[in-house]
Design an enzyme around this catalytic site. Structure first.
Site, mmCIF file in Angstrom:
data_model
loop_
_atom_site.group_PDB
_atom_site.id
_atom_site.type_symbol
_atom_site.label_atom_id
_atom_site.label_comp_id
_atom_site.label_asym_id
_atom_site.label_seq_id
_atom_site.Cartn_x
_atom_site.Cartn_y
_atom_site.Cartn_z
ATOM 1 N N ASN A 1 -0.756 -5.808 2.111
ATOM 2 C CA ASN A 1 -1.675 -6.896 2.417
ATOM 3 C C ASN A 1 -2.347 -7.368 1.125
ATOM 4 O OD1 ASN A 1 -4.103 -5.132 2.036
ATOM 5 N ND2 ASN A 1 -3.283 -4.141 3.875
ATOM 6 N N PRO A 2 -2.872 -8.587 1.108
ATOM 7 C CA PRO A 2 -3.479 -9.114 -0.121
ATOM 8 C C PRO A 2 -4.628 -8.267 -0.661
ATOM 9 C CG PRO A 2 -3.020 -10.906 1.388
ATOM 10 C CD PRO A 2 -2.758 -9.637 2.152
ATOM 11 N N TYR A 3 -5.378 -7.623 0.214
ATOM 12 C CA TYR A 3 -6.459 -6.757 -0.261
ATOM 13 C C TYR A 3 -5.894 -5.634 -1.132
ATOM 14 C CZ TYR A 3 -10.052 -3.109 -0.132
ATOM 15 O OH TYR A 3 -10.944 -2.122 -0.480
ATOM 16 N N GLY A 4 -4.905 -4.917 -0.610
ATOM 17 C CA GLY A 4 -4.294 -3.831 -1.374
ATOM 18 C C GLY A 4 -3.585 -4.329 -2.617
ATOM 19 N N LYS B 1 -6.170 -5.214 -5.349
ATOM 20 C CA LYS B 1 -6.711 -3.995 -5.957
ATOM 21 C C LYS B 1 -5.697 -3.358 -6.911
ATOM 22 C CE LYS B 1 -10.928 -3.074 -4.354
ATOM 23 N NZ LYS B 1 -12.095 -2.748 -5.207
#
Length: 414
Positions: free
Chosen positions: A218-221, A224
């Site tokens: 996902n874009p969050y991971g 990061k």
């Protein structure tokens, strides 16, 4: 801690005026008047000399100079849930702290609590700034003497990241680059980076170790992981002698054991928030029930399995990482309990902690979620002597619930 004078007194002698109509008798008292001025001037000069020789004297703000025996930590996102708890711990351990936050997700109420707890000069300051503004970040570093940075500031909802990916890449990846550039420019060489287990994606085997391949889904991971890569690439350059600790932590729960701080997300973000917040909202009657995304995962009860880490343990890991950081070295650690709990287990524990009958509805899976994630924390135990202490899920939820009941409107209520 000594208080820094804000200004210096300077005495100046002035020539007495003889106004029209002054008689001779008045004018004869002039030498005595002049003598008093001379004595006052001498005393003023002596006071200035004494002040200059005192340990705390400086014409500059105490936060703008390095001080022997004092470590000044910049906590980005220090008004947020995890950042405020980390700030509390740092202040308790006698660090000097500057919080920088744009309050897009943080709470000024949390900052006020910290200010009330540590009102002494030179302990804590809050600066409103956006890390996406490179000029503001450079000004922040140029006007303050930081010894280390704990970088928490980030948008951090998996579901939201799938709907607003560009926002996440800007906020997480680009802003980390801006902070790193400012650190390099102003010779701040210690970074404790708040990362996430989301960088691993959905590994083939459990538990997750630090060498598990990083394949975020996902874009969050992804954002990061990109930030991690930037940091690691910079530490390999000849221009860097940075001490870096990257902490990849799992699902955070709980609150300050003494009830001073808690979690108070924006109401409009409830649908993206942590499961603990949703459980408490349901128990308080703010929402009609709990909606669980997905009950058809390949797990024992069909719901996702996660590693729930208490926020008090999490900030303890950050402080231990700061204490062990070494120039030219990089440490990467998983921060978790090593035990996976299903969402259904979590909900039952929440019902017990709140004493509320919570209605549960199962919905379709949330985009970007993965079935099972839990850590192997043996490396951080071995190298930093850290082990999770608050491992009773029910107790952590009960402590957080106690704060929620006392603050039904977050920091806007007592």
């Amino acid at each position: 801690m000594p208080t820094t004078p804000r200004s210096r007194s300077q005495a100046r002698t002035t020539r007495p005026w003889i106004l029209p109509g002054m008689d001779f008798a008045d004018s004869r008292r002039k030498p005595n008047f002049t003598g008093k001025i001379a004595v006052a001037a001498a005393l003023t000069v002596m006071c200035i000399i004494v002040l200059k020789q005192s340990p705390g004297f400086s014409g500059t703000n105490v936060f703008s100079r390095h001080e022997i025996g004092v470590t000044h930590v910049l906590v980005t996102g220090g008004a947020g849930y995890i950042g405020s708890h980390a700030t509390l711990r740092l202040l308790k351990d006698n660090y000097r702290v500057t919080i920088v936050d744009n309050l897009s997700r943080g709470n000024m109420g949390a900052v006020r609590v910290l200010q009330r707890l540590f009102p002494q000069p030179g302990r804590l300051q809050f600066i409103y700034a956006d890390l996406g503004d490179a000029k503001a970040v450079n000004k922040l570093f140029s006007e303050n003497a930081f010894d280390a940075v704990m970088h928490f500031a980030a948008v951090a909802y998996v579901g939201e990241s799938t709907m607003e990916p560009l926002r996440y890449y800007h906020n997480i990846t680009s802003n980390t680059l801006t902070v790193l550039e400012a650190m390099a420019k102003h010779n701040v060489n210690t970074l404790i980076y708040s990362s996430t287990c989301a960088t691993y994606g959905e590994p083939d085997t459990m538990p997750i170790v630090e060498t598990t391949p990083q394949n975020p889904i996902n874009p969050y991971g992804k954002a990061k992981k990109m930030a991690e890569d930037i940091i690691l690439d910079f530490t390999k350059s000849k221009k860097s002698n940075m001490a870096v600790m990257i902490l990849r932590y799992f699902n955070v729960i709980g609150s300050d054991p003494e009830g001073r701080l808690g979690e108070a997300p924006r109401p409009e973000l409830r649908e993206h928030g942590r499961i603990s917040g949703a459980c408490f909202d349901a128990a308080l009657g703010i929402i009609s029930g709990l909606k669980i995304r997905g009950n058809d995962y390949p797990t024992t009860d069909g719901t996702c399995i996660r590693d729930y880490i208490d926020v008090t343990d999490l900030v303890d890991a950050h402080v231990k990482a700061l204490d062990k950081a070494q120039p030219g070295k990089v440490g990467i650690y998983n921060v978790g309990t090593g035990q996976g709990r299903s969402v259904k287990e979590f909900v039952e524990a929440c019902k017990k902690a709140t004493g509320a009958s919570i209605k549960v509805d199962f919905l379709a899976r949330r985009p970007g979620d993965y079935a099972e994630v839990y850590s192997d924390p043996s490396k951080i135990h071995r190298e930093l002597n850290w082990t999770a202490q608050y491992t009773d899920l029910g107790q952590s939820l009960a402590q957080a619930w106690k704060w929620q009941k006392a603050h039904p409107k977050g920091y806007g209520s007592a």
